[in-house]
Design a protein around this motif. Sequence first.
Motif, PDB file in Angstrom:
ATOM      1  N   ALA A 193     -50.540 -37.743   4.367  1.00 48.82           N
ATOM      2  CA  ALA A 193     -49.701 -38.908   4.642  1.00 48.82           C
ATOM      3  C   ALA A 193     -50.098 -39.583   5.951  1.00 48.82           C
ATOM      4  CB  ALA A 193     -48.229 -38.495   4.679  1.00 48.82           C
ATOM      5  N   ALA A 194     -50.278 -38.801   7.004  1.00 48.97           N
ATOM      6  CA  ALA A 194     -50.626 -39.380   8.300  1.00 48.97           C
ATOM      7  C   ALA A 194     -52.014 -40.021   8.266  1.00 48.97           C
ATOM      8  CB  ALA A 194     -50.561 -38.302   9.380  1.00 48.97           C
ATOM      9  N   ALA A 195     -52.968 -39.352   7.623  1.00 51.21           N
ATOM     10  CA  ALA A 195     -54.333 -39.881   7.571  1.00 51.21           C
ATOM     11  C   ALA A 195     -54.402 -41.165   6.765  1.00 51.21           C
ATOM     12  CB  ALA A 195     -55.272 -38.831   6.979  1.00 51.21           C
ATOM     13  N   SER A 196     -53.649 -41.252   5.675  1.00 49.76           N
ATOM     14  CA  SER A 196     -53.727 -42.458   4.845  1.00 49.76           C
ATOM     15  C   SER A 196     -53.150 -43.657   5.573  1.00 49.76           C
ATOM     16  CB  SER A 196     -52.992 -42.245   3.518  1.00 49.76           C
ATOM     17  OG  SER A 196     -51.591 -42.227   3.687  1.00 49.76           O
ATOM     18  N   LEU A 197     -52.041 -43.473   6.289  1.00 52.33           N
ATOM     19  CA  LEU A 197     -51.461 -44.593   7.030  1.00 52.33           C
ATOM     20  C   LEU A 197     -52.403 -45.032   8.146  1.00 52.33           C
ATOM     21  CD1 LEU A 197     -48.766 -46.295   7.284  1.00 52.33           C
ATOM     22  CD2 LEU A 197     -48.306 -44.839   9.245  1.00 52.33           C
ATOM     23  N   ALA A 198     -52.954 -44.075   8.866  1.00 51.92           N
ATOM     24  CA  ALA A 198     -53.866 -44.421   9.957  1.00 51.92           C
ATOM     25  C   ALA A 198     -55.088 -45.163   9.444  1.00 51.92           C
ATOM     26  CB  ALA A 198     -54.277 -43.154  10.701  1.00 51.92           C
ATOM     27  N   ALA A 199     -55.623 -44.745   8.314  1.00 48.08           N
ATOM     28  CA  ALA A 199     -56.812 -45.399   7.764  1.00 48.08           C
ATOM     29  C   ALA A 199     -56.547 -46.855   7.417  1.00 48.08           C
ATOM     30  CB  ALA A 199     -57.290 -44.639   6.530  1.00 48.08           C
ATOM     31  N   GLU A 200     -55.347 -47.160   6.904  1.00 52.28           N
ATOM     32  CA  GLU A 200     -55.034 -48.537   6.539  1.00 52.28           C
ATOM     33  C   GLU A 200     -54.746 -49.400   7.763  1.00 52.28           C
ATOM     34  OE1 GLU A 200     -55.520 -49.642   3.690  1.00 52.28           O
ATOM     35  OE2 GLU A 200     -55.698 -47.775   2.557  1.00 52.28           O
ATOM     36  N   LEU A 201     -54.260 -48.800   8.849  1.00 56.67           N
ATOM     37  CA  LEU A 201     -53.933 -49.569  10.045  1.00 56.67           C
ATOM     38  C   LEU A 201     -55.144 -49.828  10.941  1.00 56.67           C
ATOM     39  CD1 LEU A 201     -50.547 -48.003  11.205  1.00 56.67           C
ATOM     40  CD2 LEU A 201     -50.911 -50.280  10.245  1.00 56.67           C
ATOM     41  N   ARG A 202     -56.146 -48.954  10.916  1.00 57.42           N
ATOM     42  CA  ARG A 202     -57.251 -49.052  11.867  1.00 57.42           C
ATOM     43  C   ARG A 202     -57.967 -50.397  11.859  1.00 57.42           C
ATOM     44  NH1 ARG A 202     -57.977 -43.360  11.079  1.00 57.42           N
ATOM     45  NH2 ARG A 202     -57.581 -42.335  13.089  1.00 57.42           N
ATOM     46  N   PRO A 203     -58.191 -51.046  10.708  1.00 56.88           N
ATOM     47  CA  PRO A 203     -58.883 -52.339  10.757  1.00 56.88           C
ATOM     48  C   PRO A 203     -58.137 -53.408  11.552  1.00 56.88           C
ATOM     49  CG  PRO A 203     -58.925 -51.444   8.533  1.00 56.88           C
ATOM     50  CD  PRO A 203     -58.002 -50.582   9.322  1.00 56.88           C
ATOM     51  N   PHE A 204     -56.832 -53.228  11.756  1.00 58.54           N
ATOM     52  CA  PHE A 204     -56.050 -54.219  12.486  1.00 58.54           C
ATOM     53  C   PHE A 204     -55.919 -53.891  13.968  1.00 58.54           C
ATOM     54  CE2 PHE A 204     -54.502 -54.099   8.121  1.00 58.54           C
ATOM     55  CZ  PHE A 204     -54.519 -55.438   7.772  1.00 58.54           C
ATOM     56  N   CYS A 205     -56.348 -52.689  14.373  1.00 55.64           N
ATOM     57  CA  CYS A 205     -56.005 -52.182  15.697  1.00 55.64           C
ATOM     58  C   CYS A 205     -57.221 -51.975  16.591  1.00 55.64           C
ATOM     59  CB  CYS A 205     -55.263 -50.850  15.574  1.00 55.64           C
ATOM     60  SG  CYS A 205     -53.671 -50.985  14.746  1.00 55.64           S
ATOM     61  N   GLY A 206     -57.041 -52.288  17.877  1.00 52.15           N
ATOM     62  CA  GLY A 206     -58.026 -51.914  18.872  1.00 52.15           C
ATOM     63  C   GLY A 206     -57.807 -50.496  19.339  1.00 52.15           C
ATOM     64  N   GLU A 207     -56.536 -50.081  19.346  1.00 56.95           N
ATOM     65  CA  GLU A 207     -56.173 -48.720  19.724  1.00 56.95           C
ATOM     66  C   GLU A 207     -55.211 -48.171  18.680  1.00 56.95           C
ATOM     67  OE1 GLU A 207     -54.463 -48.661  23.576  1.00 56.95           O
ATOM     68  OE2 GLU A 207     -56.075 -49.830  24.509  1.00 56.95           O
ATOM     69  N   LEU A 208     -55.389 -46.902  18.327  1.00 57.57           N
ATOM     70  CA  LEU A 208     -54.479 -46.246  17.399  1.00 57.57           C
ATOM     71  C   LEU A 208     -54.429 -44.767  17.766  1.00 57.57           C
ATOM     72  CD1 LEU A 208     -52.729 -46.967  14.886  1.00 57.57           C
ATOM     73  CD2 LEU A 208     -54.554 -45.955  13.510  1.00 57.57           C
ATOM     74  N   ALA A 209     -53.241 -44.278  18.074  1.00 56.15           N
ATOM     75  CA  ALA A 209     -53.062 -42.883  18.483  1.00 56.15           C
ATOM     76  C   ALA A 209     -52.358 -42.113  17.381  1.00 56.15           C
ATOM     77  CB  ALA A 209     -52.254 -42.813  19.774  1.00 56.15           C
ATOM     78  N   VAL A 210     -53.038 -41.080  16.871  1.00 52.70           N
ATOM     79  CA  VAL A 210     -52.481 -40.222  15.820  1.00 52.70           C
ATOM     80  C   VAL A 210     -52.396 -38.803  16.373  1.00 52.70           C
ATOM     81  CG1 VAL A 210     -52.746 -39.379  13.467  1.00 52.70           C
ATOM     82  CG2 VAL A 210     -53.598 -41.663  14.076  1.00 52.70           C
ATOM     83  N   PRO A 211     -51.190 -38.219  16.445  1.00 54.16           N
ATOM     84  CA  PRO A 211     -51.067 -36.867  17.002  1.00 54.16           C
ATOM     85  C   PRO A 211     -51.922 -35.861  16.239  1.00 54.16           C
ATOM     86  CG  PRO A 211     -48.909 -37.880  16.735  1.00 54.16           C
ATOM     87  CD  PRO A 211     -49.897 -38.772  16.037  1.00 54.16           C
ATOM     88  N   GLU A 212     -52.469 -34.912  16.975  1.00 54.14           N
ATOM     89  CA  GLU A 212     -53.297 -33.882  16.340  1.00 54.14           C
ATOM     90  C   GLU A 212     -52.446 -32.942  15.502  1.00 54.14           C
ATOM     91  OE1 GLU A 212     -56.565 -30.436  17.652  1.00 54.14           O
ATOM     92  OE2 GLU A 212     -55.740 -31.838  19.122  1.00 54.14           O
ATOM     93  N   HIS A 213     -51.214 -32.693  15.951  1.00 55.59           N
ATOM     94  CA  HIS A 213     -50.318 -31.779  15.240  1.00 55.59           C
ATOM     95  C   HIS A 213     -48.963 -32.443  15.051  1.00 55.59           C
ATOM     96  CE1 HIS A 213     -53.245 -28.604  15.817  1.00 55.59           C
ATOM     97  NE2 HIS A 213     -53.241 -28.839  17.126  1.00 55.59           N
ATOM     98  N   PRO A 214     -48.306 -32.198  13.923  1.00 52.27           N
ATOM     99  CA  PRO A 214     -46.975 -32.769  13.716  1.00 52.27           C
ATOM    100  C   PRO A 214     -45.914 -31.986  14.479  1.00 52.27           C
ATOM    101  CG  PRO A 214     -47.551 -31.426  11.837  1.00 52.27           C
ATOM    102  CD  PRO A 214     -48.762 -31.433  12.747  1.00 52.27           C
ATOM    103  N   GLU A 215     -44.741 -32.597  14.594  1.00 51.87           N
ATOM    104  CA  GLU A 215     -43.575 -31.920  15.134  1.00 51.87           C
ATOM    105  C   GLU A 215     -42.542 -31.779  14.027  1.00 51.87           C
ATOM    106  OE1 GLU A 215     -41.014 -35.415  17.175  1.00 51.87           O
ATOM    107  OE2 GLU A 215     -43.000 -35.077  18.067  1.00 51.87           O
ATOM    108  N   VAL A 216     -41.419 -31.139  14.313  1.00 54.31           N
ATOM    109  CA  VAL A 216     -40.364 -30.943  13.319  1.00 54.31           C
ATOM    110  C   VAL A 216     -39.202 -31.882  13.618  1.00 54.31           C
ATOM    111  CG1 VAL A 216     -38.678 -29.338  12.367  1.00 54.31           C
ATOM    112  CG2 VAL A 216     -40.993 -28.550  12.857  1.00 54.31           C
ATOM    113  N   LEU A 217     -38.810 -32.639  12.613  1.00 51.47           N
ATOM    114  CA  LEU A 217     -37.616 -33.481  12.680  1.00 51.47           C
ATOM    115  C   LEU A 217     -36.497 -32.753  11.949  1.00 51.47           C
ATOM    116  CD1 LEU A 217     -36.183 -36.223  13.279  1.00 51.47           C
ATOM    117  CD2 LEU A 217     -36.972 -36.956  11.009  1.00 51.47           C
ATOM    118  N   ARG A 218     -35.418 -32.445  12.664  1.00 54.37           N
ATOM    119  CA  ARG A 218     -34.288 -31.721  12.086  1.00 54.37           C
ATOM    120  C   ARG A 218     -33.187 -32.697  11.695  1.00 54.37           C
ATOM    121  NH1 ARG A 218     -36.366 -28.469  16.127  1.00 54.37           N
ATOM    122  NH2 ARG A 218     -36.627 -26.250  15.631  1.00 54.37           N
TER     123      ARG A 218
END
Length: 431
Positions: A274-299
């Motif tokens: 999920a994270a990789a697919s969103l990042a791949a679609e956004l990259r052509p529009f962005c000069g900078e894009l930060a994707v965390p290396e590891h996820p966190e937990v949302l409770r």
Amino acid sequence: MPTPPRPLTVRTVAIPEGDPRYDQPLLELLPDRSPLSWVRRGEGLVGWGCAARLDPSGPGRFAAADDWWRAWCEQVRVDDEVGLPGTGPIAFTSFAFADRPGRSVVVVPEVVVGCRDGVRWITTVGEAAEHPVRPVGHPGRVRFSDGALSADGYRDAVAEAVRILRTSDGTGAGDDRERVRKVVLARDEVATTSAPLDPRHLLGNLAGRYPSCWSFAVDGLVGATPELLLERSGRRIRSRVLAGTSWPRPGVGAAELASGLLGSAKDRAEHAFAAASLAAELRPFCGELAVPEHPEVLRLRNVLHLASHITGELHEHAANNGVAALLRLAAAVHPSAAVGGTPTSAAVALIGELEGVDRGRYSGPVGWVDGAGNGELGLALRCAQLEETADGGRARLFAGCGIVAASEPDSEVAESDAKFRPIREALDSDA
């Protein structure tokens, strides 16, 4: 020669502190008919009335909505004394999940009341009429029944998806380039009520129980989503990607649940898609894009999710020439792997084969957009489509799960039940 019509005025003014007309929580300002909402932790936007509306459909729905919205904004006169995100011209939006014909909605309210960082404002389009606020109605007796896909039917669909995902190419077509690695399958449920459904009953219950979610209402679709598809503010963009889920079980503590989710290879793989697919679609529009290396937990009250907060900055030309307006960005990233699968086209085709549920606007983008192409869009999750009936009301509830090769059908049924819980409780509760 006739005098040309005067342009419609969109006026935003600050609400004085203590103004008795608006000195209450945003959701309590809403009327019972066609309320509009995007509220989180007491802040956001609510609206009512309809100054303009578009119902786009099909694969071009995002572009059609963006073109229409820009044209509408160019025809009005804007008097904005506040100048914050969410002021000036505002449209609430809710889009169908699928590209096939199905109604999406763009609504320009006659009145919007907003709150951000303690500042309150009201936006009116033209001469907006007063609206009566009646007491919130209770739905009465609530009965739940199967929708188009029962729990047993869903279990069978998941089992077939797992079988396909475990084959050598993932599709049975022998084309490794289109191998399906994840597919999101949904099921539905129907609630019938003995009294008419008041959307504010659900909104208030959802906002109270899930304050970290965005409580939304657009054209009868009401819910509280934990997932932010896209937020755009100038050149800055933000997303909260969720995939990988656990839920409370007897005898298992919160810390153990969180640790187990973070340590689950199956859930980490599902989240990574999920994270990789969103990042791949956004990259052509962005000069900078930060994707965390590891996820966190949302409770949350009903579940725990793996979450990644993706942030970026748009290329200056993309931000300024309209190609990265919020609705255009939504067209580029939807459906993400969080609600469709990986790769997108093959996963969506598999959904069509196995799911048997018309999602409508469930799992489509929902939120708001302003006159500059900024705004917030979540994914329409934890939601129900409401309608009136001759003897009460009807709500169609939705829940979906990401299926990968390691998924277990019984576990996915249990997960979908946990995801039904917010709307089930919000309907069948007095508080």
